[in-house]
Design an enzyme around this catalytic site. Structure first.
Site: not given
Ligand code: NAD
Length: 486
Positions: A170, A245, A279, A378
């Protein structure tokens, strides 16, 4: 979308728009998956898992397919990087280089495909031969954020496919365009229909339906902690194995004996690389008091030289934030930090001459204490909070004073101190005299609210398998009467 080897729109025709953050204008649209599309994608993945060519392939053949995928990603890395840049605002220099390196992730996992072994057990029963096999878990739901989609897809798809699973991927609704290009490469690589399905849509609808689907056995998630809580609740429906993650608030500790040029570069890389939308952003910078002024002066001087601009241009060093929401969040957080006593040393606003797009000047805040908002939360933007410390113990205590525990950085010339502090810090990754380096060979993941998952490294492959235990009676006699105890 790409489901069961076919390109399709949503049945109800719904679409979403994707904005180019450098201009603030819509430049692409994507289908919005609903229940029908999620069900079709999972059913296709389930079929591909149980019947057809993928199920029949040897592990070595799977490895070869993954290797080919790595080759094709390498060939298309310029184009993929460019699309990712237009969709997310991340620098083209970075997206192209990152996508080029993504090939190595597929090569690494391709090599592991036929090294997944079971064991013969020295069992404590007579006349029994017992062995274990590692078999695929099943259908994997891979859910990725917008900020490094090609890379975060590789860390999931690589081990999932190497171990023989099938995947529904997704894309993020904020920057779905690179995933279409990726799906074309999946098709070109010749994966049988249903092995990799790519859907786009909103998290709270198709993300929820996918991660709670009864036929999904494994969820690999990267994103924010709040979304992760939803994911964990969703998987109460299917008991899928979950890897998470999540975000971070990583500390960088600069000791007085550090090479200051190197430390400045580390802090800049950790905070303003990827416009701070990383992240592992090292957004809490702890500076030993004796060098505080000198270091901050150098840091501000270097930050002033950063070239802000069009993410597609080769000489740009910091591009726009990905969304208006992110721009507003950063602006508000900096204002709050100042009202809580932080001193703005640089930035804090839209740069001069950038009236459109979500540009924000790299920002340095000198913070009086750890209660300041930008120290606690963050940011996911180019905002650095600096604090000072006197002793090693104090630095460790401050570094560990966070609900997150993803990355950390230590700048010192003292090896013994580097080892002591790296042992004491509660983070999944510690970088000493460097920052933000990654490899398919090195495990990546966090402690605490940064999530329990690990991606990359040899052990990841086992996270995509289940152990099956086989008992064989080797006696020449038939099985004994179960009611006669022996
Ligand atoms: P997000 O959590 O808003 O979205 C991530 C994904 O989850 C998207 O594809 C979104 O559509 C999906 N999603 C949202 N609600 C959902 C639900 N209820 N059920 C299932 N899926 C759902 O994150 P973002 O704003 O796209 O990215 C930023 C975040 O990602 C930051 O907190 C960052 O630190 C983290 N991040 C972590 C790593 C790591 O490896 N630790 C790497 C990159 C980014």
């Amino acid at each position: 979308m790409y489901i069961d080897g076919q390109w399709c729109d949503a049945e109800d025709g719904k679409t979403l728009e994707s904005v180019n953050p450098a201009t603030g204008e819509v430049w692409a649209s994507a289908a919005v998956a609903g229940e029908a599309e999620v069900n079709r994608a999972v059913a296709a993945a389930q079929r591909a898992l149980n019947e057809g060519p993928w199920a029949q392939m040897t592990a070595t053949q799977r490895g070869k397919m993954l290797h080919k995928l790595g080759d094709l990603i390498g060939e298309h890395s310029q184009h993929l990087g460019e699309i990712e840049t237009i969709d997310s605002g991340k620098l083209a220099k970075e997206t192209r280089a990152q996508t080029g390196y993504v090939s190595d992730y597929y090569y690494y996992f391709a090599g592991l495909a036929d090294k997944i072994q079971g064991a013969t057990l020295p069992i404590d029963k007579p006349d029994m031969h017992v062995f274990t096999k590692r078999v695929p878990i099943g259908v994997v739901a891979a859910v990725v954020p917008w900020n490094a989609q090609m890379f975060l897809t590789a860390t999931k798809l690589g081990p999932a496919l190497a171990a023989g699973n099938t995947v529904v991927l997704k894309a993020s609704e904020l920057a779905p365009a690179p995933m279409f290009e990726f799906a074309k490469i999946i098709e070109e690589a010749g994966f049988p229909p249903g092995v990799v399905n790519v859907i786009t849509g909103y998290g709270e609808l198709c993300g929820r339906l996918l991660t709670s689907h009864p036929d999904v056995a494994r969820v690999a998630f990267t994103g924010g902690p709040e979304t992760a809580r939803h994911i964990v609740r969703n998987t109460a429906e299917n008991f899928a194995v979950v890897s998470l993650e999540l975000g971070g608030k990583s500390p960088i500790i600069v000791f007085e004996d550090a090479d200051l040029e190197g430390a400045v570069n580390g802090v800049i890389a950790g905070n303003f690389g990827a416009t701070g939308q990383s992240c592992v952003a090292g957004s809490r910078v702890f500076i030993q008091s004796s060098i505080r002024e000198k270091f901050l002066e150098k840091l501000v001087e270097r930050t002033k030289q950063i070239q802000i601009g069009d993410p597609l241009a080769e000489d740009t060093q910091v591009g726009p934030l990905a969304t208006k929401e992110q721009f507003d969040h950063i602006s508000e957080s900096v204002k709050d930090a100042i009202s809580e006593g932080a001193t703005l040393l640089h930035g804090g606003k839209r740069p001069e001459g950038f009236d459109t797009g979500w540009y924000f000047t790299p920002t340095i805040l000198d913070c009086p204490n750890q209660q300041v908002r930008t120290v606690r939360e963050e940011m996911f933007g180019p905002v650095l909070s600096a604090l000072s410390f006197d002793t090693e113990e104090e630095a460790i205590e401050m570094a560990n004073n966070s609900k997150f525990g993803l990355g950390s950085g230590i700048f010192t010339r003292d090896v013994a101190r580097a080892l002591r502090v790296s042992d004491a810090i509660r983070s999944g990754i510690v970088w000493v005299n460097t920052y933000r380096v990654i490899s398919p060979i090195a495990p990546f993941g966090g402690f605490k609210n940064s999530g329990p998952g690990r991606e990359s490294g040899i052990d990841t492959i086992y996270d995509y398998t289940r152990t099956k235990t086989v008992w064989i009676n080797t006696s020449s006699e038939p099985m004994a009467d179960p009611f006669v105890m022996r």
